[in-house]
Motif scaffolding. Structure first.
Motif, mmCIF file in Angstrom:
data_model
loop_
_atom_site.group_PDB
_atom_site.id
_atom_site.type_symbol
_atom_site.label_atom_id
_atom_site.label_comp_id
_atom_site.label_asym_id
_atom_site.label_seq_id
_atom_site.Cartn_x
_atom_site.Cartn_y
_atom_site.Cartn_z
ATOM 1 N N LEU A 147 -2.172 1.271 5.147
ATOM 2 C CA LEU A 147 -2.201 2.700 5.475
ATOM 3 C C LEU A 147 -1.285 3.003 6.657
ATOM 4 C CD1 LEU A 147 -5.948 3.707 5.051
ATOM 5 C CD2 LEU A 147 -4.051 3.978 3.446
ATOM 6 N N ARG A 148 -1.209 2.084 7.586
ATOM 7 C CA ARG A 148 -0.335 2.293 8.744
ATOM 8 C C ARG A 148 1.134 2.337 8.314
ATOM 9 N NH1 ARG A 148 -1.619 2.878 13.698
ATOM 10 N NH2 ARG A 148 -3.648 1.904 13.547
ATOM 11 N N LYS A 149 1.519 1.423 7.419
ATOM 12 C CA LYS A 149 2.900 1.414 6.925
ATOM 13 C C LYS A 149 3.178 2.649 6.079
ATOM 14 C CE LYS A 149 3.625 -3.566 7.029
ATOM 15 N NZ LYS A 149 3.813 -4.786 6.231
ATOM 16 N N LEU A 150 2.197 3.065 5.274
ATOM 17 C CA LEU A 150 2.360 4.285 4.475
ATOM 18 C C LEU A 150 2.519 5.482 5.396
ATOM 19 C CD1 LEU A 150 2.436 5.891 1.872
ATOM 20 C CD2 LEU A 150 -0.067 5.825 1.830
ATOM 21 N N SER A 151 1.762 5.507 6.455
ATOM 22 C CA SER A 151 1.871 6.587 7.433
ATOM 23 C C SER A 151 3.284 6.666 7.992
ATOM 24 C CB SER A 151 0.861 6.355 8.558
ATOM 25 O OG SER A 151 1.095 7.220 9.631
ATOM 26 N N ALA A 152 3.807 5.532 8.412
ATOM 27 C CA ALA A 152 5.159 5.498 8.990
ATOM 28 C C ALA A 152 6.209 5.880 7.955
ATOM 29 C CB ALA A 152 5.458 4.105 9.548
ATOM 30 N N ALA A 153 6.059 5.373 6.738
ATOM 31 C CA ALA A 153 7.055 5.640 5.691
ATOM 32 C C ALA A 153 7.024 7.088 5.216
ATOM 33 C CB ALA A 153 6.825 4.698 4.510
ATOM 34 N N SER A 154 5.860 7.714 5.295
ATOM 35 C CA SER A 154 5.737 9.085 4.808
ATOM 36 C C SER A 154 5.915 10.129 5.907
ATOM 37 C CB SER A 154 4.380 9.286 4.122
ATOM 38 O OG SER A 154 3.330 9.087 5.049
ATOM 39 N N GLY A 155 5.940 9.688 7.159
ATOM 40 C CA GLY A 155 6.092 10.626 8.268
ATOM 41 C C GLY A 155 4.826 11.398 8.581
ATOM 42 N N LEU A 156 3.691 10.879 8.144
ATOM 43 C CA LEU A 156 2.409 11.528 8.403
ATOM 44 C C LEU A 156 1.659 10.761 9.480
ATOM 45 C CD1 LEU A 156 1.323 12.099 4.693
ATOM 46 C CD2 LEU A 156 2.265 13.808 6.256
#
Length: 74
Positions: free
Chosen positions: A26-35
């Motif tokens: 989730l942390r990587k998804l957060s960074a990749a999505s800008g959220l």
């Protein structure tokens, strides 16, 4: 449980499944999505009724199209 809440949980599962297939935390998804990470956490728990712009950001973070993300929605 209301239908709206059920749909949010189903979409949360779709996001988690897509992230798992891409080996994204989730942390990587957060960074990749800008959220914000806290927002991604709430989304993953089905606590957020998502705006289209957020769905697009998540799809971009997963490197898939929004329509591909909806394919995970069961």
């Amino acid at each position: 449980m209301e239908k709206k809440e059920m749909n949010q949980l189903k979409f949360a599962k779709a996001i988690l499944k897509a992230a798992e297939e891409k080996n994204l935390s989730l942390r990587k998804l957060s960074a990749a999505s800008g959220l914000e990470f806290s927002q991604v956490q709430r989304i993953a728990k089905g606590k957020v009724n998502l705006a289209l712009s957020t769905i697009i950001s998540l799809a971009e973070g997963l490197e898939i199209t929004p329509s591909e993300l909806f394919q995970y929605y069961e």
